[in-house]
Design a protein around this motif. Structure first.
Motif, PDB file in Angstrom:
ATOM      1  N   VAL A  90       5.518 -14.536  -4.832  1.00 26.53           N
ATOM      2  CA  VAL A  90       4.479 -13.541  -5.522  1.00 26.53           C
ATOM      3  C   VAL A  90       5.070 -12.240  -5.115  1.00 26.53           C
ATOM      4  O   VAL A  90       5.340 -11.765  -3.881  1.00 26.53           O
ATOM      5  N   ALA A  91       4.921 -11.244  -6.092  1.00 25.76           N
ATOM      6  CA  ALA A  91       5.230  -9.984  -5.936  1.00 25.76           C
ATOM      7  C   ALA A  91       4.179  -9.014  -5.619  1.00 25.76           C
ATOM      8  O   ALA A  91       3.100  -9.191  -5.983  1.00 25.76           O
ATOM      9  N   GLU A  92       4.494  -7.842  -4.625  1.00 26.85           N
ATOM     10  CA  GLU A  92       3.438  -6.995  -3.962  1.00 26.85           C
ATOM     11  C   GLU A  92       3.659  -5.886  -5.107  1.00 26.85           C
ATOM     12  O   GLU A  92       4.631  -5.272  -5.423  1.00 26.85           O
ATOM     13  N   HIS A  93       2.584  -5.403  -5.588  1.00 29.87           N
ATOM     14  CA  HIS A  93       2.249  -4.273  -6.376  1.00 29.87           C
ATOM     15  C   HIS A  93       0.804  -3.704  -6.141  1.00 29.87           C
ATOM     16  O   HIS A  93       0.051  -4.439  -5.706  1.00 29.87           O
ATOM     17  N   HIS A  94       0.850  -2.257  -6.087  1.00 27.88           N
ATOM     18  CA  HIS A  94      -0.349  -1.774  -6.082  1.00 27.88           C
ATOM     19  C   HIS A  94      -0.975  -0.841  -7.132  1.00 27.88           C
ATOM     20  O   HIS A  94      -0.243  -0.213  -7.620  1.00 27.88           O
TER      21      HIS A  94
END
Length: 367
Positions: free
Chosen positions: A44-48
């Motif tokens: 899973v990818a980290e985005h904010h």
């Protein structure tokens, strides 16, 4: 036959008619099905500060996914050391590795994956916005896991002695070269930086030095992939992802549109070209078409593993895409089980089931 392991990259996309909670449930359902089908990893990818992405807390989501599955490896793509202190990452992923030994991947990157204001809010110091300190922070992180050269003399509990498999991920040459020099596996973001794929992989392989973690280079290439029963159906399902890319370029990060809304969108010629580029060099179409495209990408890049990322509006279509590819990869339509992929991961699955650990160093089993 697709002759390399296949894996999954997901961002828990939030559909226009849905919610972040629903997106997380859908990602969990996809991980469970990917595990059943024999995919090797689920990252899973980290985005904010991105309304249509619900995977903003990878460590928390990975814990849930690991508990919901049995043998598939789970991990991050990426956790940014620009956003998070190495000690915090060591404690979080040390906990994950302790709970799920031999199943956790820690994919690291140096870009924040967000805007400067959000990155500052995450790290709460301007130092956190500088990628120049990335090699030192990476060294600190490994030191927390191994206890070697721990310049800060801080013990990460349960990080110490519970080191997940570390990957360096990127979309350019910096991480590729660093991964090679450190003898670590490397993942390249072909799904949004296709023009840099071959130069970065060449740099990684040329820079590679054997280490206690790997004796030869190992590269994952991520690719946008949408598979449906026909080419026409796949192109229709790709509409939301194409529209999303146009909106992001225009500075409008909106929720994922429905295929109907995407089909009605009045593209300008420039926007239509941007949308077309979204799947240029990627994989889109029927099972036969996608299998051919993935095989061509594998041949062109020499990738040791392909990681598929599928952004479609409906979770049923998302899961169906991975089912069709699994059938095609196994060479047995209707069976729904990866052939060579499942075989390649048997050793890791056995280790995980026994609660054991591969004897190839603290990063985990070499591949």
């Amino acid at each position: 036959m697709i002759d390399v392991p296949l894996s999954v990259l997901d961002v828990a996309p939030v559909a226009a008619a849905g919610s972040p909670a629903e997106a997380l449930r859908h990602t969990t359902a996809l991980a469970v099905r990917a595990d059943e089908l024999g995919y090797r990893r689920f990252w899973v990818a980290e985005h904010h500060n991105t309304p249509w992405v619900a995977s903003s807390a990878p460590a928390v989501l990975i814990a849930h996914l690991a508990a919901s599955t049995s043998t598939i490896r789970v991990g991050s793509a990426v956790v940014s050391l620009t956003n998070h202190a190495p000690l915090a990452v060591a404690e979080q992923f040390g906990t994950l590795e302790a709970l799920h030994p031999g199943r956790v991947d820690l994919g690291l990157g140096r870009t924040s994956g967000t805007d400067r204001v959000t990155a500052l809010a995450l790290r709460r110091t301007k130092e956190g916005l500088s990628a120049e300190k990335y090699p030192q922070e990476l060294d600190d992180l490994i030191g927390y896991f191994t206890g070697r050269e721990n310049r800060l003399r801080i013990t990460a509990v349960p990080g110490l002695g519970n080191m997940p498999k570390i990957w360096l991920l990127g979309s350019g040459g910096f991480s590729a070269q660093l991964a090679g020099l450190l003898g670590l596996p490397f993942g390249f973001a072909h799904h949004f930086s296709a023009a840099n794929t071959l130069p970065a992989l060449d740099l990684y392989r040329q820079s590679f030095r054997p280490s206690e973690y790997l004796d030869k280079p190992y590269a994952i290439v991520s690719v946008n992939t949408i598979c449906a029963d026909t080419d026409e159906r796949a192109e229709y399902l790709a509409g939301p992802a194409m529209l999303s890319s146009v909106r992001i370029r225009a500075g409008r990060a909106e929720l994922l549109a429905s295929p109907e809304e995407a089909a009605r969108y009045p593209y300008t010629p420039q926007e239509r070209e941007l949308a077309r580029q979204r799947f240029e060099g990627q994989a889109l179409g029927s099972p036969e078409t996608v299998a051919r495209q993935l095989a061509e990408l594998r041949k062109r890049t020499g990738a040791d593993e392909l990681m598929l990322t599928t952004q479609v509006y409906d979770i049923k279509d998302r899961i169906r895409s991975f089912e069709l590819i699994a059938e095609q990869a196994a060479g047995q339509p209707g069976q729904g089980r990866l052939g060579v992929v499942g075989e390649d991961r048997d050793r890791e699955a056995d280790l995980a089931a026994e609660g054991g650990r591969a004897p190839a160093g603290p990063v985990g089993p070499a591949e």
